[in-house]
Design a protein around this motif. Sequence first.
Motif, PDB file in Angstrom:
ATOM      1  N   PHE A 137       0.844  -1.199   0.000  1.00 41.19           N
ATOM      2  CA  PHE A 137       0.000   0.000   0.000  1.00 41.19           C
ATOM      3  C   PHE A 137       0.878   1.247   0.000  1.00 41.19           C
ATOM      4  O   PHE A 137       1.750   1.401   0.866  1.00 41.19           O
ATOM      5  N   PHE A 138       0.660   2.139  -0.929  1.00 40.05           N
ATOM      6  CA  PHE A 138       1.353   3.431  -0.908  1.00 40.05           C
ATOM      7  C   PHE A 138       0.721   4.308   0.184  1.00 40.05           C
ATOM      8  O   PHE A 138      -0.470   4.190   0.470  1.00 40.05           O
ATOM      9  N   THR A 139       1.548   5.158   0.775  1.00 44.56           N
ATOM     10  CA  THR A 139       0.994   6.210   1.635  1.00 44.56           C
ATOM     11  C   THR A 139       1.421   7.532   1.008  1.00 44.56           C
ATOM     12  O   THR A 139       2.135   7.549  -0.001  1.00 44.56           O
ATOM     13  N   ASP A 140       1.019   8.638   1.606  1.00 41.31           N
ATOM     14  CA  ASP A 140       1.381   9.928   1.025  1.00 41.31           C
ATOM     15  C   ASP A 140       2.888  10.084   0.952  1.00 41.31           C
ATOM     16  O   ASP A 140       3.425  10.658   0.009  1.00 41.31           O
ATOM     17  N   SER A 141       3.580   9.533   1.961  1.00 44.51           N
ATOM     18  CA  SER A 141       5.019   9.797   2.022  1.00 44.51           C
ATOM     19  C   SER A 141       5.866   8.579   1.644  1.00 44.51           C
ATOM     20  O   SER A 141       7.082   8.672   1.579  1.00 44.51           O
ATOM     21  N   TRP A 142       5.233   7.434   1.402  1.00 39.99           N
ATOM     22  CA  TRP A 142       6.007   6.209   1.164  1.00 39.99           C
ATOM     23  C   TRP A 142       5.417   5.448  -0.001  1.00 39.99           C
ATOM     24  O   TRP A 142       4.348   4.864   0.101  1.00 39.99           O
ATOM     25  N   LYS A 143       6.112   5.491  -1.128  1.00 41.29           N
ATOM     26  CA  LYS A 143       5.629   4.810  -2.333  1.00 41.29           C
ATOM     27  C   LYS A 143       6.731   3.924  -2.894  1.00 41.29           C
ATOM     28  O   LYS A 143       7.316   4.244  -3.923  1.00 41.29           O
ATOM     29  N   PRO A 144       7.014   2.815  -2.204  1.00 44.57           N
ATOM     30  CA  PRO A 144       8.131   1.972  -2.633  1.00 44.57           C
ATOM     31  C   PRO A 144       7.865   1.375  -4.021  1.00 44.57           C
ATOM     32  O   PRO A 144       6.861   0.707  -4.224  1.00 44.57           O
ATOM     33  N   ALA A 145       8.776   1.656  -4.941  1.00 42.58           N
ATOM     34  CA  ALA A 145       8.522   1.297  -6.333  1.00 42.58           C
ATOM     35  C   ALA A 145       9.521   0.285  -6.866  1.00 42.58           C
ATOM     36  O   ALA A 145       9.725   0.182  -8.071  1.00 42.58           O
ATOM     37  N   SER A 146      10.137  -0.499  -5.952  1.00 46.26           N
ATOM     38  CA  SER A 146      11.119  -1.470  -6.437  1.00 46.26           C
ATOM     39  C   SER A 146      10.441  -2.529  -7.312  1.00 46.26           C
ATOM     40  O   SER A 146      11.078  -3.152  -8.151  1.00 46.26           O
ATOM     41  N   PHE A 147       9.124  -2.724  -7.121  1.00 44.16           N
ATOM     42  CA  PHE A 147       8.405  -3.687  -7.975  1.00 44.16           C
ATOM     43  C   PHE A 147       8.574  -3.323  -9.451  1.00 44.16           C
ATOM     44  O   PHE A 147       8.620  -4.184 -10.317  1.00 44.16           O
ATOM     45  N   TYR A 148       8.674  -2.009  -9.702  1.00 46.06           N
ATOM     46  CA  TYR A 148       8.753  -1.539 -11.089  1.00 46.06           C
ATOM     47  C   TYR A 148      10.017  -2.054 -11.784  1.00 46.06           C
ATOM     48  O   TYR A 148       9.983  -2.486 -12.933  1.00 46.06           O
ATOM     49  N   ASP A 149      11.123  -2.067 -11.047  1.00 46.79           N
ATOM     50  CA  ASP A 149      12.384  -2.559 -11.634  1.00 46.79           C
ATOM     51  C   ASP A 149      12.301  -4.044 -11.967  1.00 46.79           C
ATOM     52  O   ASP A 149      12.779  -4.498 -12.993  1.00 46.79           O
TER      53      ASP A 149
END
Lengths: 287, 287
Positions: A137-149
């Motif tokens: 789950f993204f939050t306003d301040s935390w959007k971990p995007a390692s899945f994208y790589d």
Amino acid sequence: MLYIIGLGLADEKDISVKGLEIARRAERVYLEAYTAILLVDKEHLESYYGRSIILADREMVESSSDEILADADTKDIAFLVVGDPFSATTHTDLALRCRQNDPPIPTRTLPNASILTAVGATGLSLYNFGQTVSMVFFTDSWKPASFYDRIAENASLGLHTLVLLDIKVKEPDLQAMARGRIVYEAPRFMTVAQCASQMLEVEDERKQGVCGKEALAVGVARLGSEGEKIVAGTVEELAEVDLGKPLHSLVLCGRKMHEMEWEFVREFAVDRGRFDGVWKREYGGRM
Amino acid sequence: MLYIIGLGLADEKDISVKGLEIARRAERVYLEAYTAILLVDKEHLESYYGRSIILADREMVESSSDEILADADTKDIAFLVVGDPFSATTHTDLALRCRQNDPPIPTRTLPNASILTAVGATGLSLYNFGQTVSMVFFTDSWKPASFYDRIAENASLGLHTLVLLDIKVKEPDLQAMARGRIVYEAPRFMTVAQCASQMLEVEDERKQGVCGKEALAVGVARLGSEGEKIVAGTVEELAEVDLGKPLHSLVLCGRKMHEMEWEFVREFAVDRGRFDGVWKREYGGRM
């Protein structure tokens, strides 16, 4: 002996006959209840298995495993896991702790159905999947995007990606904690629509054309149960679908998607014309 | 209704409770017997399930599926599959034929354990696997090496590769056929040692450093059964191991192999010193 027993995906009757026999005669029975859930609750399992079951939350498994393993050198302890025992790292940890105990505690694992293979119900070939990823789950301040790589790596080989979606069970409420009280948030399960939206959000930033509006994907819900649901479409379309109750997962399709896979998957399309159009233009072996 | 029911990996008691109930009451029960095998024979299943079971060979499933599907619109037919139903393309075909029938025949699939996830028993993380490949028996004149390209792709991302090994069941003897007689060869199952040898043979030709003598791999046999066996080592070492009865599979390790995975896998090493040496020099996140 510690028996780590897979429960499969849907309800109390997805356990294997062998697993049921062990659960019925074990000294204590635990149910791991934080990496996945069945469609039925603990009481339901207890009544069918004829046993009382101890819920094992993350804290118990990670910090108080001694409690779970007590007497396991001389008695049979059953540790029930939704899906397949090796789908989550936690259970490998537990097996490792048994092995490193002095003296070592014997363990045995009973495998069962996993979302990693049940996803074959979409018609996508399991041979064409790359590495599996998780999305939180993204939050306003935390959007971990390692899945994208990871998805980009799979995409570079034309492979599908199975995306496992975040579940939040027994999460402490941080605001209450700051006031010195322990209160747990209501359980939350990421939906296919939320996953697709987060993909679009990250694609918008990274712009590598990995999971944009026109990428094809398949959303699944409650796989392996009678109420399973499968919907195919563009990521943009999936950001709008409602697949109902948890658990949900999503597959982002790889460009190598074979004609035979397409023939099967297109039957689940939100809009078959649009699905076929994108497939013919961009998929089917084109890289 | 056609029920496609996974049997799991080892014996008659790996079927789910739900699957057993359906097999016991179905009008006819088929057993798919050419893409994988259990450790027990048909008679054993028949006696436990209390049913006579019809063996379905490749010819029946691919050419005479009408026979299997007869009356499936009004009666319950059970089609038993070793492992998980979607592990082999054949079963997707069967489901597709049901859907395209006029009128469509309803189908339901009961997932079960698969080698694709049971391989987590090695301690290798299922998140770090790339695409799965198959390896067939080489002959003097036919050495299909497309597996090498797939392994190379996975290796380029540092990922593990699960290699599923050839099985030959009910293969016609070509020499006898030429003389007008139909005789079947004895069943053959590729071993971990044969797989490792064929890898070395292809590496010797292609020389991309993908599966040479010093590459790390894990051989598994009879996973999910009480007699399961796991052996880790270099491909050169595995070319010499004897893991006993079928079925065998092999995992070629990716360079990203994490320290936690190593800690678990090294306990299975043929020669722990050599295993650790190669791991420290070439693996552990080095790409």
